[in-house]
Design a protein around this motif. Sequence first.
Motif, PDB file in Angstrom:
ATOM      1  N   UNK A  12       0.836  -1.198   0.000  1.00 15.32           N
ATOM      2  CA  UNK A  12       0.000   0.000   0.000  1.00 15.32           C
ATOM      3  C   UNK A  12       0.871   1.248   0.000  1.00 15.32           C
ATOM      4  N   UNK A  13       1.892   1.228   0.862  1.00 16.53           N
ATOM      5  CA  UNK A  13       2.777   2.391   0.942  1.00 16.53           C
ATOM      6  C   UNK A  13       3.473   2.653  -0.377  1.00 16.53           C
ATOM      7  N   UNK A  36      -3.102  12.039   5.550  1.00 17.28           N
ATOM      8  CA  UNK A  36      -3.929  11.262   4.640  1.00 17.28           C
ATOM      9  C   UNK A  36      -3.373  11.271   3.231  1.00 17.28           C
ATOM     10  N   UNK A  37      -3.634  10.201   2.489  1.00 19.94           N
ATOM     11  CA  UNK A  37      -3.183  10.111   1.110  1.00 19.94           C
ATOM     12  C   UNK A  37      -4.353   9.852   0.189  1.00 19.94           C
ATOM     13  N   UNK A  38      -4.332  10.468  -0.971  1.00 20.19           N
ATOM     14  CA  UNK A  38      -5.337  10.206  -1.987  1.00 20.19           C
ATOM     15  C   UNK A  38      -4.780   9.149  -2.928  1.00 20.19           C
ATOM     16  N   UNK A  53      -3.509   7.137   7.827  1.00 22.05           N
ATOM     17  CA  UNK A  53      -2.356   6.507   7.197  1.00 22.05           C
ATOM     18  C   UNK A  53      -2.174   5.100   7.729  1.00 22.05           C
ATOM     19  N   UNK A  54      -1.277   4.324   7.099  1.00 25.30           N
ATOM     20  CA  UNK A  54      -1.011   2.953   7.533  1.00 25.30           C
ATOM     21  C   UNK A  54      -0.538   2.946   8.977  1.00 25.30           C
ATOM     22  N   UNK A  55      -0.915   1.935   9.750  1.00 29.86           N
ATOM     23  CA  UNK A  55      -0.594   1.929  11.177  1.00 29.86           C
ATOM     24  C   UNK A  55       0.865   1.616  11.464  1.00 29.86           C
ATOM     25  N   UNK A  62      -7.650   3.748  11.094  1.00 30.46           N
ATOM     26  CA  UNK A  62      -9.072   3.700  10.793  1.00 30.46           C
ATOM     27  C   UNK A  62      -9.264   3.298   9.337  1.00 30.46           C
ATOM     28  N   UNK A  63     -10.459   2.800   9.010  1.00 31.28           N
ATOM     29  CA  UNK A  63     -10.711   2.263   7.675  1.00 31.28           C
ATOM     30  C   UNK A  63     -11.672   3.108   6.837  1.00 31.28           C
ATOM     31  N   UNK A  64     -11.867   4.377   7.220  1.00 29.49           N
ATOM     32  CA  UNK A  64     -12.778   5.238   6.470  1.00 29.49           C
ATOM     33  C   UNK A  64     -12.161   5.683   5.151  1.00 29.49           C
TER      34      UNK A  64
END
Length: 431
Positions: A12-13, A36-38, A53-55, A62-64
């Motif tokens: 993902x990163x 946050x990333x788009x 962002x990734x934990x 969060x997963x929103x």
Amino acid sequence: MRITPPTRWRRIAAAATATAALVFTGLGAASAADARTTVAKVTPKVTWTKACSAPKAGAAACNAKRVTGGTTEYMAEQAARKGVTPAAANAATPSGFGPTDLWSAYGLTSAAASNGSGETIAIVDAYDDPNAEADLATYRSYYGLSACTTANGCFKKVSQTGSTTSLPAGNTGWAEEISLDVDMASAICPKCNILLVEASSASYANLGTAVNRAVTLGAKYVSNSYGGSDSSSDSTYDSLYYNHPGVAVTVSSGDAAYGVEYPASSQYVTAVGGTALTKATSTTRGWTESVWKTSSTEGAGSGCSSYETKPTWQTDTGCTKRIVADVSAVADPATGVSVYDSYGITAGWYTFGGTSVSSPIIASVYALAGTPSTGSYPAKFPYSHAGTSALNDVTTGNNGTCTTSYFCTATTGYDGPTGWGTPEGVTAFAG
């Protein structure tokens, strides 16, 4: 081969680095830590921004997912099908699914009108949303739901210590998650009370402490729309935070497609997967669902835990440990829900997706079904109704590739991405 969560987060990163711009909130250290990333996708139906962002190690994200745009062709297609038309930005009126849509899709119209009075749904998130109550009021007023305020006793916001005045630092990303969660609780169970418990940070220790606080304050339904890597530490967190007999604890299965997240993998919780939900006049139900998958790194999480003990009510033979998910609900941002939010972004209506949508939906369905019996594990309840009309079996789609097909591919009966299916009324969620 099953993709382990750390590998998934690295993918993902890498994808985000190649395709997205990092957006800092500028509202202090807590906000910057959750920048946050788009995410840009190849020929996407819609584009969206991840609220968190990734934990980091020992913490969750969060997963929103907030929709930021969409193709003209897709918008026209959705309008023609009389489904949801995601808003490209803040709007004066909602454009995603609202309460009546969700009641219709999940057979809840009668229950939502009659059930839930006196029940309390707890929403556990990290950091503070100073506008939570005001934004909730806008959502409920628009949809004709009764007021839910601190003054009338319906809404309460506390820290993980139980304080109503000493609250965590504000965070715009988690505030989006909070708006989504309380709106979904309102949408599904408008007669329920809402308890928002805000953890001091996104660490498992603080989020878990917030879960314990919610239970101590009397909540019998606790929604958790966050997750991180499945690890050898999970059993310790289980015993400290998530083992609450007589309480329906729901957790998002994750948004990074095939692969397992914690605490969804906890043997004590109801792991909630995600679907794409579409109106369909050609079916008796009036709706169709398939597994949510946008790409190899974006979709509903599922799979076989490497660490968690298998609960007794799971009898599939392909996974000797805990398998995720148990049930599911709408999560695809392309068929998302309407949310009102104003903290850190332009005040207005937005369309949201992610399994952050499905977890509070299922927690609220449990609330409509009634208080779980003392000593019970509500995660077991849907298994007693497996293969019946009490659940909508999702049989199409996948969230990736795997060596054991049902871990990642929808099929008749149980499968990882959608569990035993989505609600059709409340019967499958009653003890």
